[in-house]
Scaffold this motif. Structure first.
Motif, PDB file in Angstrom:
ATOM      1  N   UNK A 182       1.180  -8.255   1.359  1.00  0.00           N
ATOM      2  CA  UNK A 182       0.792  -6.885   1.357  1.00  0.00           C
ATOM      3  C   UNK A 182       0.109  -6.187   2.601  1.00  0.00           C
ATOM      4  N   UNK A 183      -0.451  -6.787   3.325  1.00  0.00           N
ATOM      5  CA  UNK A 183      -0.954  -6.268   4.457  1.00  0.00           C
ATOM      6  C   UNK A 183      -2.562  -5.702   4.184  1.00  0.00           C
ATOM      7  N   UNK A 184      -3.246  -5.037   5.168  1.00  0.00           N
ATOM      8  CA  UNK A 184      -4.282  -4.686   4.884  1.00  0.00           C
ATOM      9  C   UNK A 184      -4.316  -3.516   4.097  1.00  0.00           C
ATOM     10  N   UNK A 185      -5.406  -3.252   3.412  1.00  0.00           N
ATOM     11  CA  UNK A 185      -5.487  -2.166   2.359  1.00  0.00           C
ATOM     12  C   UNK A 185      -5.753  -0.943   2.908  1.00  0.00           C
ATOM     13  N   UNK A 186      -5.220   0.292   2.851  1.00  0.00           N
ATOM     14  CA  UNK A 186      -5.620   1.537   3.416  1.00  0.00           C
ATOM     15  C   UNK A 186      -6.680   2.181   2.389  1.00  0.00           C
ATOM     16  N   UNK A 187      -6.865   1.693   1.131  1.00  0.00           N
ATOM     17  CA  UNK A 187      -7.758   2.021   0.172  1.00  0.00           C
ATOM     18  C   UNK A 187      -8.120   0.821  -0.793  1.00  0.00           C
ATOM     19  N   UNK A 188      -9.236   1.002  -1.319  1.00  0.00           N
ATOM     20  CA  UNK A 188      -9.533   0.172  -2.081  1.00  0.00           C
ATOM     21  C   UNK A 188      -8.772  -0.024  -3.341  1.00  0.00           C
ATOM     22  N   UNK A 189      -8.292  -1.516  -3.320  1.00  0.00           N
ATOM     23  CA  UNK A 189      -7.291  -2.005  -4.251  1.00  0.00           C
ATOM     24  C   UNK A 189      -7.981  -2.066  -5.931  1.00  0.00           C
ATOM     25  N   UNK A 190      -7.212  -2.080  -6.961  1.00  0.00           N
ATOM     26  CA  UNK A 190      -7.576  -2.367  -8.320  1.00  0.00           C
ATOM     27  C   UNK A 190      -8.285  -3.638  -8.336  1.00  0.00           C
ATOM     28  N   UNK A 205      -9.530  -4.166   0.634  1.00  0.00           N
ATOM     29  CA  UNK A 205     -10.293  -3.150   0.681  1.00  0.00           C
ATOM     30  C   UNK A 205     -11.637  -2.827   0.109  1.00  0.00           C
ATOM     31  N   UNK A 206     -12.187  -4.223  -0.184  1.00  0.00           N
ATOM     32  CA  UNK A 206     -13.402  -4.180  -0.940  1.00  0.00           C
ATOM     33  C   UNK A 206     -14.419  -4.878   0.134  1.00  0.00           C
TER      34      UNK A 206
END
Length: 335
Positions: free
Chosen positions: A271-279, A305-306
Motif C-alpha cells: 500500500x505504501x506510505x500513508x498520506x493520512x492516518x489509516x483506520x 500513518x500512526x
C-alpha cells in the motif's frame, strides 16, 4: 524332685545373701564392710552340705544319726534368724513375715525331700525284693518246663517220624498240585501278555489319533494366529496410510494458509506510505504484517500513518503474545 529341691535351695541362698548382707554391714566396722557377705554364705554352704549328704544317704539307704538332724535344724534356724533380724529389730512385723518365707520354705523342703528320698529308697528296695522273688519263681518254672520239654521231645520224636511219612506223602501231593498250578499260571500269563499287547496296541492307536488331533488343532491355531496377525498388519498399514494422508492434508493446508497470509502481508505492505492516518483495524493488520516480515518500527509507522509510540506498543504486544523468536534485525531496528 532333685531339680526342684536345688532350685528352692539356690533361691533361698540368693535371697538370704541379699537380705543378711545389709544387716551384717550395719553391724560391722566400716573397715570390714567387705566381710558382710561371708556369714550368710557360710550358713548357706552348710545348708547345701546337709541337703547334698542327706540325698546321698537316702539314696544308699543309710542314716546319719542325730548330728545331721541337729546341723540341718541349726542351719535352718540360723538362716531364719539372720533373715528376720533386721525387720525384728525395727519392729516391722510384715518384714518379719516376708523374710521368714524363704528360710521356712528351705527348712520344710529339706525335711520333706529327705522323707521323700527315704520313702523312695524303701520303695525301690521293696521293688528289688519283689523282682528277686519273681526271678526265682521264673527260674523254678523254667526248670519245670525243661523237664516237661524232655518228656515232650520223646513224644515229639515219635510224632516226628509219623509226620515225616505224612509230609513225604503230602509233599508228593503238593508237587503234583504245584505242577498243575504252574501250568495254569503259564496259561494265565500267556493270556495276560496277549491282553497287554492288545491294550498297548489300542493305546498306541489312541495316542496316535490324539497326536494327530493335537497337531491339527495346533495348525488351526497357527493359521488363526497368522490370519489375526495379517489383519492386524493390514489395519496398521491402513492406519499409517490414513495418518500419512491426514499429515499431507494438514501440510498442504498449512502451506496454502501460509501462502495466503504471505500474499495478504505483501498486499498490505504494498500500500505504501500513508498520506493520512489509516483506520485502526487496517493499521493493526499492517503492523502485524510488518512485524512478521521483520520491518522496523519506523517503516511500520510510515505505512500506517500512526505514531511511533503506538506502533512500538503494538510491536511489544506481538512480542509478548509470541515465543521470542523474532529476528534480531527487527529488535535492532525497533531500538
Amino acid at each position: 524332685m532333685s531339680i526342684g529341691t536345688w532350685l528352692i535351695v539356690a533361691g533361698a541362698m540368693l535371697y538370704s545373701v541379699l537380705t543378711v548382707t545389709p544387716l551384717m554391714r550395719a553391724h560391722t566396722p566400716d573397715a570390714w564392710d567387705w566381710t558382710a557377705p561371708i556369714l550368710p554364705i557360710v550358713v548357706d554352704a552348710a545348708v547345701v552340705i546337709v541337703v547334698r549328704l542327706d540325698s546321698v544317704l537316702a539314696r544308699l539307704g543309710g542314716k546319719g544319726g542325730p548330728w545331721p538332724v541337729a546341723l540341718r535344724w541349726m542351719t535352718g534356724v540360723m538362716t531364719l534368724a539372720l533373715n528376720v533380724a533386721d525387720s525384728a529389730l525395727t519392729g516391722d512385723l510384715v518384714g518379719v513375715a516376708v523374710h521368714a518365707v524363704a528360710p521356712l520354705l528351705l527348712i520344710v523342703t529339706a525335711e520333706t525331700s529327705l522323707a521323700y528320698r527315704q520313702a523312695i529308697t524303701a520303695a525301690v528296695a521293696a521293688l528289688a525284693e519283689q523282682e528277686a522273688a519273681e526271678r526265682a519263681a521264673r527260674e523254678h518254672a523254667a526248670a519245670e518246663r525243661a523237664r516237661l520239654a524232655r518228656e515232650e521231645r520223646e513224644a515229639a520224636r515219635e510224632a516226628a517220624e509219623r509226620r515225616a511219612r505224612e509230609e513225604r506223602e503230602h509233599a508228593a501231593r503238593l508237587e503234583r498240585e504245584r505242577d498243575e498250578r504252574e501250568r495254569e499260571r503259564a496259561r494265565e500269563e500267556r493270556e495276560h501278555a496277549e491282553r497287554m499287547r492288545r491294550e498297548e496296541w489300542e493305546r498306541a492307536e489312541r495316542q496316535a489319533a490324539e497326536r494327530a488331533e493335537r497337531e491339527r488343532q495346533r495348525e488351526e491355531r497357527e493359521r488363526e494366529q497368522r490370519r489375526r496377525e495379517q489383519q492386524q498388519h493390514e489395519h496398521e498399514q491402513r492406519e499409517r496410510q490414513r495418518h500419512e494422508r491426514e499429515r499431507e492434508q494438514a501440510e498442504r493446508e498449512r502451506r496454502e494458509r501460509a501462502e495466503r497470509e504471505a500474499a495478504e502481508r505483501a498486499a498490505l505492505l504494498a500500500l505504501g506510505p500513508a498520506e493520512e492516518k489509516r483506520s485502526e483495524d487496517l493499521a493493526l493488520r499492517i503492523v502485524r504484517a510488518a512485524f512478521t516480515e521483520g520491518l522496523p518500527v519506523r517503516g511500520a509507522a510510515e505505512l500506517t500513518g500512526w505514531s511511533l509510540g503506538w506502533v512500538s506498543a503494538r510491536y511489544q504486544d506481538l512480542r509478548d503474545a509470541h515465543t521470542p523468536t523474532a529476528p534480531r534485525v527487527l529488535e535492532e531496528a525497533a531500538a
